[in-house]
Design a protein around this motif. Structure first.
Motif, PDB file in Angstrom:
ATOM      1  N   CYS A 175      -2.010  -0.875  -4.017  1.00 23.62           N
ATOM      2  CA  CYS A 175      -3.131  -0.073  -4.189  1.00 23.62           C
ATOM      3  C   CYS A 175      -2.546   1.281  -3.176  1.00 23.62           C
ATOM      4  N   TYR A 176      -3.405   2.296  -3.553  1.00 25.92           N
ATOM      5  CA  TYR A 176      -3.316   3.666  -2.981  1.00 25.92           C
ATOM      6  C   TYR A 176      -4.555   4.304  -2.962  1.00 25.92           C
ATOM      7  N   PHE A 206       0.976  -1.027   0.102  1.00 24.81           N
ATOM      8  CA  PHE A 206      -0.012   0.135  -0.043  1.00 24.81           C
ATOM      9  C   PHE A 206       0.821   1.309  -0.078  1.00 24.81           C
ATOM     10  N   VAL A 207       0.627   2.193  -1.081  1.00 20.57           N
ATOM     11  CA  VAL A 207       1.688   3.171  -1.026  1.00 20.57           C
ATOM     12  C   VAL A 207       1.017   4.424  -0.574  1.00 20.57           C
ATOM     13  N   ILE A 208       1.606   5.337   0.436  1.00 25.55           N
ATOM     14  CA  ILE A 208       1.102   6.356   1.125  1.00 25.55           C
ATOM     15  C   ILE A 208       1.924   7.768   0.512  1.00 25.55           C
ATOM     16  N   PHE A 254       3.245  -4.558   2.967  1.00 26.71           N
ATOM     17  CA  PHE A 254       3.894  -3.704   3.368  1.00 26.71           C
ATOM     18  C   PHE A 254       3.465  -2.241   2.809  1.00 26.71           C
ATOM     19  N   ALA A 255       3.925  -1.132   3.550  1.00 25.98           N
ATOM     20  CA  ALA A 255       3.400   0.155   3.351  1.00 25.98           C
ATOM     21  C   ALA A 255       4.909   0.913   2.946  1.00 25.98           C
ATOM     22  N   LEU A 256       4.445   1.891   1.950  1.00 26.59           N
ATOM     23  CA  LEU A 256       5.704   2.561   1.454  1.00 26.59           C
ATOM     24  C   LEU A 256       5.227   4.023   1.483  1.00 26.59           C
TER      25      LEU A 256
END
Ligand code: HAM
Length: 441
Positions: free
Chosen positions: A381-382, A355-357, A404-406
């Motif tokens: 996803c984002y 998941f991209v933040i 993971f989160a980026l």
């Protein structure tokens, strides 16, 4: 308003809210179960050198009327199309396969190993294991008349079941032989034209009570019904080759040699623990000519998991092409139920890997980076409609069950290094963009 109109509206509402009887709305977790079956079927068939093909869902009605047999014809979804053609949704694949192979018979390299995963339709009474729309996994081997083809196809069927974790305690393939049954009726003087009716009686022997079966036999062979009834019972109970030899009086020695070779091959192919001779099986479809088989859950409780057999005359009768063939189809409904019951379905995880933040300011860097990762096969996803704050995006990342989160904030963009957080352990790594793919793979 009149009550008829009322009833109509209730019906209409019901129809709009629910799928038709016997049809399924497959939500993602149910769809994942079905896809799991397909994936394992494809793995097993490709390990046996099978190629996937497909045909039309809608076929000329005659294709099934001529070849599938009375039972299936009575269950067809058939109608006239706008051009006035009589058509039917396919209830099975074998007649389509026969047409396609016959059309290219001169150029197709034999043996032909073809398989398919596809939807089929039969207007049956919906019940456990039986629906009106279901998926079949078909595998057929064409061009070989030797029992080696039958052995190969049964071994493939067993391999599919083993691939999804089922063992010899869970399922059994019951094997029978229409040739033995046809010889048997021949000895009672039954003409060839009456064989389909005779086989139909055996097919329903267990379901019908004995009075009903006797009545049907009476219509078929008025003077021999009682004798036939007793002899049929003996043959139906055969469970070993010795039983068959004893009951059939060893008359068909040539067929017995085929059986011996067949069983030896199945033994060499290590499938003996998964099979059982059972002459009570004859199969409902009209075109079978030799060995036939059905797979069941070992306790025999539920409907068949799969069915198949040899059909050496189908291509000849339909298209004047001489081509021996055998094959099977597994249904997704009964197999899915069995795997659920045995808890053999892997936990469904529809989560993305990442998941991209990011923020509106960093979007110009974040979106191309996301696309690069997706292009390399990383699912991510984002918050695409950009409504959430950083902290809410993190909450969303956790809720998505991503691994993971980026984080791509202004500081990260300025430094060219991004924080990749493992959402289960909480560990974080600071990575340059070219290092991300390796860390996520
Ligand atoms: P079948 O026995 O009619 O054979 O169907 C094969 C399997 O499809 C059944 O064992 C069952 O699992 C599934 N099936 C059939 N009808 C339904 C239904 N109404 N609802 C759910 N599942 C169902 C054939 O179709 C042959 N064409 C197989 C074959 C291929 N023979 C040679 N090659």
């Amino acid at each position: 308003m009149r009550s008829v109109d009322n009833e109509f509206m209730v019906l209409q509402r019901l129809l709009m809210k629910q799928a038709l009887p016997g049809f399924r709305d497959l939500y993602p977790n149910s769809c994942a179960i079905r896809n799991y079956l397909f994936q394992n079927f494809r793995q097993a068939t490709s390990s046996f050198g099978f190629e996937e093909f497909d045909g039309p869902l809608l076929e000329p009605l005659d294709l099934f009327v001529e070849k599938s047999g009375e039972e299936i014809v009575s269950q067809l979804f058939s109608f006239s199309d706008r051009g006035g053609r009589a058509v039917a949704l396919r209830p099975e694949l074998t007649p389509t396969l026969a047409r396609m192979v016959a059309a290219r018979a001169a150029t197709l390299k034999r043996p032909i190993r073809w398989c398919n995963v596809g939807e089929h339709f039969r207007y049956e009474r919906p019940q456990k294991g039986r629906l009106r729309s279901f998926w079949q996994m078909n595998a057929d081997l064409l061009g070989g008349s030797d029992v080696a083809s039958d052995a190969e196809i049964i071994t493939l069927l067993v391999s599919v079941f083993r691939q999804v974790g089922l063992g010899a305690d869970d399922f059994v393939v019951r094997i029978s032989d229409r040739q033995i049954w046809m010889d048997f009726f021949g000895k009672f003087g039954l003409p060839v034209e009456q064989m389909p009716a005779a086989l139909g009686i055996i097919d329903k022997f267990e379901r019908d009570d004995s009075q009903e079966s006797k009545k049907k036999l009476e219509e078929l062979c008025p003077n021999l019904a009682t004798e036939l009834f007793a002899a049929i019972n003996d043959l139906r109970q055969c469970r070993t080759l010795e039983d068959i030899k004893n009951v059939s009086g060893k008359q068909n020695l040539c067929r017995m040699a085929d059986w011996e070779k067949f069983l030896q091959l199945l033994n060499d192919l290590q499938v003996t623990p998964f099979i059982q001779i059972d002459l009570s099986i004859v199969r409902g479809l009209a075109y079978y000519t030799g060995f036939v088989f059905e797979a069941f859950e070992r306790s025999g409780q539920s409907r068949a998991l799969a069915g198949g057999g040899r059909y050496d005359d189908l291509l000849e009768k339909l298209h004047k092409v001489s081509m021996p063939a055998c094959g099977f189809a597994i249904g997704d409904v009964t197999l899915g139920l069995l795997l659920q019951e045995k808890q053999l379905i892997p936990q469904y995880n529809g989560a993305p890997r990442l998941f991209v933040i990011f923020s509106d300011e960093t979007q110009k860097v974040a979106l191309p980076l996301c696309q690069n990762l997706r292009n390399r096969g990383i699912s991510l996803c984002y918050d695409f409609d950009r409504k959430l704050s950083f902290s809410k995006q993190l909450r969303e990342a956790n809720r998505s069950k991503a691994a993971f989160a980026l984080f791509i904030g202004t500081d990260e963009v300025a430094s060219g290094k991004f924080t990749l957080k493992d959402l289960s352990s909480g560990d974080a790594q600071i990575l340059a963009d070219h290092e991300l793919f390796a860390a996520l793979s």
